[in-house]
Design an enzyme around this catalytic site. Structure first.
Site, PDB file in Angstrom:
ATOM      1  N   ARG A  25       8.927   1.392  -2.798  1.00  0.00           N
ATOM      2  CA  ARG A  25       7.946   2.256  -3.452  1.00  0.00           C
ATOM      3  C   ARG A  25       8.021   3.670  -2.884  1.00  0.00           C
ATOM      4  O   ARG A  25       7.504   4.614  -3.459  1.00  0.00           O
ATOM      5  CB  ARG A  25       6.539   1.686  -3.229  1.00  0.00           C
ATOM      6  CG  ARG A  25       6.243   0.455  -4.080  1.00  0.00           C
ATOM      7  CD  ARG A  25       5.067  -0.328  -3.551  1.00  0.00           C
ATOM      8  NE  ARG A  25       5.445  -1.092  -2.373  1.00  0.00           N
ATOM      9  CZ  ARG A  25       4.836  -1.015  -1.186  1.00  0.00           C
ATOM     10  NH1 ARG A  25       3.809  -0.210  -1.026  1.00  0.00           N
ATOM     11  NH2 ARG A  25       5.247  -1.737  -0.162  1.00  0.00           N
ATOM     12  N   ASN A  49       4.934   0.461   3.493  1.00  0.00           N
ATOM     13  CA  ASN A  49       4.743  -0.603   4.494  1.00  0.00           C
ATOM     14  C   ASN A  49       5.994  -0.806   5.345  1.00  0.00           C
ATOM     15  O   ASN A  49       6.269  -1.912   5.799  1.00  0.00           O
ATOM     16  CB  ASN A  49       4.353  -1.920   3.813  1.00  0.00           C
ATOM     17  CG  ASN A  49       3.065  -1.797   3.046  1.00  0.00           C
ATOM     18  OD1 ASN A  49       3.086  -1.589   1.845  1.00  0.00           O
ATOM     19  ND2 ASN A  49       1.933  -1.885   3.720  1.00  0.00           N
ATOM     20  N   CYS A  99       0.840  -1.199   0.000  1.00  0.00           N
ATOM     21  CA  CYS A  99       0.000   0.000   0.000  1.00  0.00           C
ATOM     22  C   CYS A  99       0.873   1.247   0.000  1.00  0.00           C
ATOM     23  O   CYS A  99       1.999   1.215   0.479  1.00  0.00           O
ATOM     24  CB  CYS A  99      -0.877   0.042   1.244  1.00  0.00           C
ATOM     25  SG  CYS A  99      -1.959  -1.362   1.422  1.00  0.00           S
ATOM     26  N   THR A 100       0.316   2.310  -0.522  1.00  0.00           N
ATOM     27  CA  THR A 100       0.957   3.622  -0.411  1.00  0.00           C
ATOM     28  C   THR A 100      -0.126   4.621  -0.039  1.00  0.00           C
ATOM     29  O   THR A 100      -1.142   4.707  -0.722  1.00  0.00           O
ATOM     30  CB  THR A 100       1.605   4.040  -1.748  1.00  0.00           C
ATOM     31  OG1 THR A 100       2.538   3.036  -2.154  1.00  0.00           O
ATOM     32  CG2 THR A 100       2.325   5.374  -1.596  1.00  0.00           C
TER      33      THR A 100
END
Lengths: 253, 123
Positions: A191, A178, A1-2
């Protein structure tokens, strides 16, 4: 997730997220996709939770899942949650729950309760940082006033860190993937660096839900685990969500 | 193909909004959940619409579980023991989960598993 909370030059707060889920849960060799991720996408729904015919909060959800991972209490605060991996993980919390030690809260039930009941950014922050949990998590919270945005890093029992917007340090956004923000991410799963590069390239003057969508559309921020992108604007109460795909070349996570 | 190795990184995208093109798979449908309704009734409209998709997703999880434990004992545990957990979950979530199982026809234990996925997979 971001997840990212950003404040523009005029003091408006925007919150956006990619929800990534399904890692190592079955790989479709033929289509080069994650099996569970593909099955989750058709379950994505936006929900307007109403009481006495008035909106209490809105969320992007999976049908069948009663907790919340992404939501907005219009004009008050926005909230997303990112997964935090730990050896002291949720399975210990579940075991304790089964054995009768039930003083902790299930993560997604806490986020739902906060969206449903908290009436200010500060109240939401307090509940998310102080409530005992069954599993570690990152809570990304945005408010409705300048400087109100933070990432709360949680262990099951403690608030390990609250990382906030800070004008004096030039910190106009907080961005969480994360990994604990004070540590380096895993080098094959970075990311954060590309996302921050795109945020910095966008600049505070140009940040908006539209440009946040650009950031979240850049690979590997967008990857084969991404099920949806949600954009939120607390001042207008906007919540928009879009199903995502990541054709090759694309990072598997 | 070294540059394709994870994490494949591209230049920052611009002009992606409004969403379109190969990375956009569709808009998300809106539903209303009335918090004045009894918890067991709140999700009925959503689940009626998404029943087939929910059943398909749960089936994938069953297949994965059966791949790990081919005897089917893992799913037996989920179906027999996880329903007991729902009684211990806080209100109104326990009642909402029961309502979802009733409308979808998915075994209660499997709906419970879906709802505690996060806690299960944080290791």
């Amino acid at each position: 997730c971001t997840s990212v909370v950003a404040e523009d030059s005029k003091g408006s707060l925007f919150h956006a997220r990619n929800l990534d889920f399904g890692l190592f849960m079955g790989w479709d060799v033929k289509n080069k996709t994650w099996i569970v991720t593909e099955k989750l996408r058709p379950l994505v729904v936006n929900v307007d939770f109403r009481r006495n015919n008035q909106t209490v909060f809105k969320s992007t959800n999976f049908a069948g899942y009663v907790g919340m991972l992404t939501g907005i209490r219009p004009h008050v605060f926005t909230l997303t949650m990112n997964e935090r991996f730990s050896l002291d993980g949720g399975y210990i919390g579940i075991l304790e729950w089964i054995l009768g030690q039930r003083d902790g809260m299930w993560m997604s039930f806490l986020t739902r309760s906060v969206l449903e009941n908290a009436t200010s950014y500060e109240e939401a922050k307090k509940l998310l940082s102080q409530t005992k949990l069954l599993a570690p998590a990152y809570f990304i919270l945005g408010g409705n006033q300048t400087g109100q945005g933070c990432v709360i890093t949680r262990s099951r029992t403690l608030s390990l860190d609250i990382w906030e917007l800070d004008h004096s340090l030039g910190r106009w956004y907080v961005l969480e993937t994360n990994y604990d923000h004070w540590k380096e991410p895993l080098f094959v799963d970075d990311r954060r660096t590309p996302a921050m590069k795109c945020m910095n390239q966008t600049t505070q003057a140009n940040i908006s839900p539209k440009t946040l969508y650009d950031v979240l559309s850049t690979k590997p921020v967008l990857n084969k685990l991404t099920t949806y992108t949600t954009l939120m604007d607390v001042s207008t109460g906007l919540l928009e969500a879009y199903l995502r795909d990541c054709p090759d070349p694309c990072s598997p996570w | 193909s070294a540059h394709l190795a994870p994490p494949f990184t591209e230049e920052c995208r611009t002009g992606m909004y409004p969403p379109k093109g190969p990375t956009f798979k569709g808009a998300v449908t809106w539903y209303t959940v009335d918090l004045n309704l009894p918890p067991s009734k709140r999700w009925a409209a959503v689940i009626s619409d998404k029943k087939a998709e929910l059943v398909a997703m749960i089936q994938v999880i069953r297949d994965l579980a059966n791949a790990f434990v081919p005897s089917g004992k893992l799913i037996d545990i989920v179906d027999k023991d996880l329903p007991l957990l729902v009684d211990t979950l806080p209100y109104p979530f326990n009642e909402e989960i029961r309502g979802i199982a009733a409308v979808s026809g998915v075994p209660l234990g499997e709906v419970v598993l879906f709802n505690i996925f996060y806690e299960v997979f944080t290791v």
